[in-house]
Design a protein around this motif. Structure first.
Motif, short mmCIF file in Angstrom:
data_model
loop_
_atom_site.label_atom_id
_atom_site.label_comp_id
_atom_site.label_asym_id
_atom_site.label_seq_id
_atom_site.Cartn_x
_atom_site.Cartn_y
_atom_site.Cartn_z
N TRP A 1 -9.07 9.32 -2.90
CA TRP A 1 -8.84 8.66 -4.62
C TRP A 1 -9.06 9.55 -5.27
CZ3 TRP A 1 -8.15 2.67 -4.43
CH2 TRP A 1 -7.62 2.61 -3.33
N ILE B 1 -13.59 1.96 0.91
CA ILE B 1 -12.63 1.21 0.61
C ILE B 1 -12.05 0.28 2.05
CG2 ILE B 1 -10.24 1.29 -1.08
CD1 ILE B 1 -11.51 2.82 -3.10
N VAL B 2 -11.59 1.49 3.17
CA VAL B 2 -10.77 0.27 3.74
C VAL B 2 -11.55 -0.46 4.64
CG1 VAL B 2 -9.79 1.12 5.99
CG2 VAL B 2 -9.27 2.68 4.28
N LEU C 1 1.09 -1.57 0.37
CA LEU C 1 0.21 -0.07 -0.47
C LEU C 1 0.72 1.40 0.05
CD1 LEU C 1 -2.71 -0.92 2.53
CD2 LEU C 1 -2.90 -1.09 0.09
N HIS D 1 -12.32 6.50 0.43
CA HIS D 1 -11.02 6.46 1.11
C HIS D 1 -11.39 5.36 2.40
CE1 HIS D 1 -7.32 4.97 2.38
NE2 HIS D 1 -7.23 5.95 3.38
N GLY E 1 -5.51 6.39 -2.32
CA GLY E 1 -4.97 6.29 -0.62
C GLY E 1 -4.08 7.59 0.00
N TRP F 1 -8.81 -1.92 0.32
CA TRP F 1 -7.56 -1.16 -0.12
C TRP F 1 -6.38 -1.94 -1.13
CZ3 TRP F 1 -4.69 2.61 3.93
CH2 TRP F 1 -3.61 3.69 2.63
N HIS F 2 -6.24 -3.46 -0.98
CA HIS F 2 -5.27 -4.18 -1.20
C HIS F 2 -5.42 -4.31 -2.97
CE1 HIS F 2 -2.64 -4.48 2.51
NE2 HIS F 2 -1.96 -4.47 1.41
N GLN G 1 -5.73 10.14 2.43
CA GLN G 1 -6.94 9.67 2.74
C GLN G 1 -7.97 9.88 0.79
OE1 GLN G 1 -5.59 11.91 5.69
NE2 GLN G 1 -4.81 9.08 5.72
#
Ligand SMILES: [Ca+2]
Length: 479
Positions: A327, A269-270, A240, A266, A322, A275-276, A325
């Protein structure tokens, strides 16, 4: 020349046509240009080292053929504004083209640029045949091209379709932010078709020098690419980006305002544990782009023009995954502004470029118009905002005191020098980052009075001409 070209030459000669690739005529003594525009590619490439897992062998090979600019910046962090600036040689603040809208932000609709001579037109006026395959302008300019090719878009793959089988299934994300593997082959995607057209066109040959724009769409969203590319990047194995929690606490509110922000992208997604997988999908899309670049370079190298063509590769802007924080693009931070830029030029160019050279000076793709004119021996065109990078192409360590200026909508400018990023917004709020001690732009120094002199010195570069922005609709997409 291979046998096939020889036979084609014989046939063309018999028909009284100019033989492709044989004796250059007077007009042909100028080098050809292959102008490669990449969509939404940040510095996550092998040669720029922006991400440890990036795989871009073809881009790295292209860099080894010419000069890699390690600190190149876009003039604006969204597609239309950036591409218009590159192709007109005018800043957003000079043209008034600040954002995306085919109806209201096409430079031909503005009186100040209605008759402007674009970069391809400048070449056209000096004996070049100009061609485009794929997206070069964000909204095309037919006057700039003798020939165009657009691949047929495949519904749900090159557009946004939440019902597509590759859809990531995460609720609450902006519609555009989608990714997943396709059970299709490379040949099914528009980028393959665009490159294939360019290859066929090179093979058919030219009887005058050419300026060929090739626009590659990936790694633009949605990150739908064939499954084989996803298999290169198992999500659990990708790194990341390095991120400071609460990095935004010292950033003015005006710095971000768009659909990605309003969707709390963000956080979504988290919380989805994605995220990965999103990072892996972007890396997969970058390697898909890199394969298309390899396909294009192989076609050039197999053509009659391999040794007489200037190659330029640039991205319209970067992308956050990310960092801060955030995108997407559409902000004046390093990840959205720092881009790949490579220029190669053969011995026959007015300014040949030494293979394997690197330039660490801060430059802007705003400078490509005057640069390419000089590299190809065309007369310069007045009235542009950029300057030729010719001195750096000759000596990458030459003195260079121009900053890169990036603009996001009316009166928001960011000044990047070797040490600093200074951003001044329309409401007078500011950011200041010291790239010597803070390369990830974590600590906004603008409020510290000990930097008042630094800010004042950088503020001298703020553009004096600032055309008003046409009002932006509230539901504006960030395409
Ligand atoms: Ca911060």
């Amino acid at each position: 020349m291979n046998r096939r070209h020889f036979l084609q030459g014989m046939l063309a000669g018999a028909a009284g046509l100019t033989v492709p690739g044989l004796r250059p005529t007077q007009a042909q003594s100028r080098p050809n240009v292959l102008f490669i525009a990449v969509d939404d590619l940040n510095t996550w490439t092998g040669c720029l080292g922006g991400h440890p897992d990036a795989q871009t062998p073809n881009l790295d090979r292209l860099a080894a053929r010419g000069m890699l600019f390690t600190h190149a910046y876009c003039p604006a962090p969204i597609c239309n504004a950036s591409r218009t600036a590159v192709l007109t040689g005018l800043r957003s603040s000079t043209s008034g083209v600040y954002w995306n809208s085919a109806q209201r932000q096409h430079f031909r609709r503005f009186p100040q640029t209605a008759e402007h001579i674009t970069l391809p037109q400048h070449f056209m006026q000096h004996g070049y045949r100009t061609l485009r395959a794929g997206k070069v302008f964000h909204y095309d300019d037919p006057a700039s091209w003798d020939e165009v090719y657009d691949a047929e878009r495949i519904a749900g793959i090159d557009s946004f379709d939440r019902a597509h089988p590759a859809h990531n299934g995460i609720a609450g994300l902006p519609e555009e932010l989608d990714w997943g593997p396709l059970d299709l082959s490379d040949e099914d995607l528009t980028d393959w078709q665009v490159v294939n057209w360019a290859a066929e066109r090179l093979d058919r040959g030219f009887d005058q020098p050419f300026f060929m724009g090739v626009g590659l769409y990936r790694p633009h969203l949605p990150w739908f690419v064939p499954r084989a590319y996803f298999e290169l990047f198992p999500p659990e194995a990708v790194a990341l980006p390095e991120v400071l929690p609460h990095d935004r606490d010292d950033v003015p509110a005006i710095a971000v305002d768009n659909v990605f922000e309003r969707a709390n992208t963000h956080q979504v997604i988290v919380e989805a544990g994605a995220w990965h997988t999103a990072v892996a999908a972007y890396l997969a899309s970058i390697t898909f782009f890199d394969e298309r670049l390899g396909q294009l370079l192989a076609a050039l190298d197999a053509s009659a023009y391999a040794d007489h063509t200037v190659i330029v590769l640039w991205s319209d802007h970067g992308w956050h995954l990310g960092e801060k924080q955030y995108w997407s693009k559409d902000v004046l931070w390093e990840e959205a502004l720092h881009i790949p830029l490579i220029i190669t030029a053969p011995e026959s160019a007015s300014i040949p470029v030494a293979p394997g050279s690197q330039c660490a000076r801060v430059v802007s793709t705003l400078d490509l118009y005057p640069t390419l004119a000089e590299v190809c021996g065309l007369p310069p065109r007045g009235g542009l905002d950029g300057v030729s990078l010719g001195p750096l192409l000759q000596n990458p360590d030459a003195d260079w005191d121009r900053p890169a200026i990036s603009t996001r909508d009316y009166m928001n400018h960011s000044i990047r020098t070797a040490q600093w990023r200074y951003t001044r917004y329309v409401d007078d709020s500011e950011e200041l980052y010291d790239h010597v001690t803070d390369p990830l732009e974590w600590h906004n120094l603008a409020g510290d009075s000990q930097y008042d002199d630094v800010k004042a010195a950088l503020a001298r570069y703020l553009p004096e001409v600032n055309l008003p922005s046409v009002p932006k609709p509230a539901n504006q997409s960030d395409d």
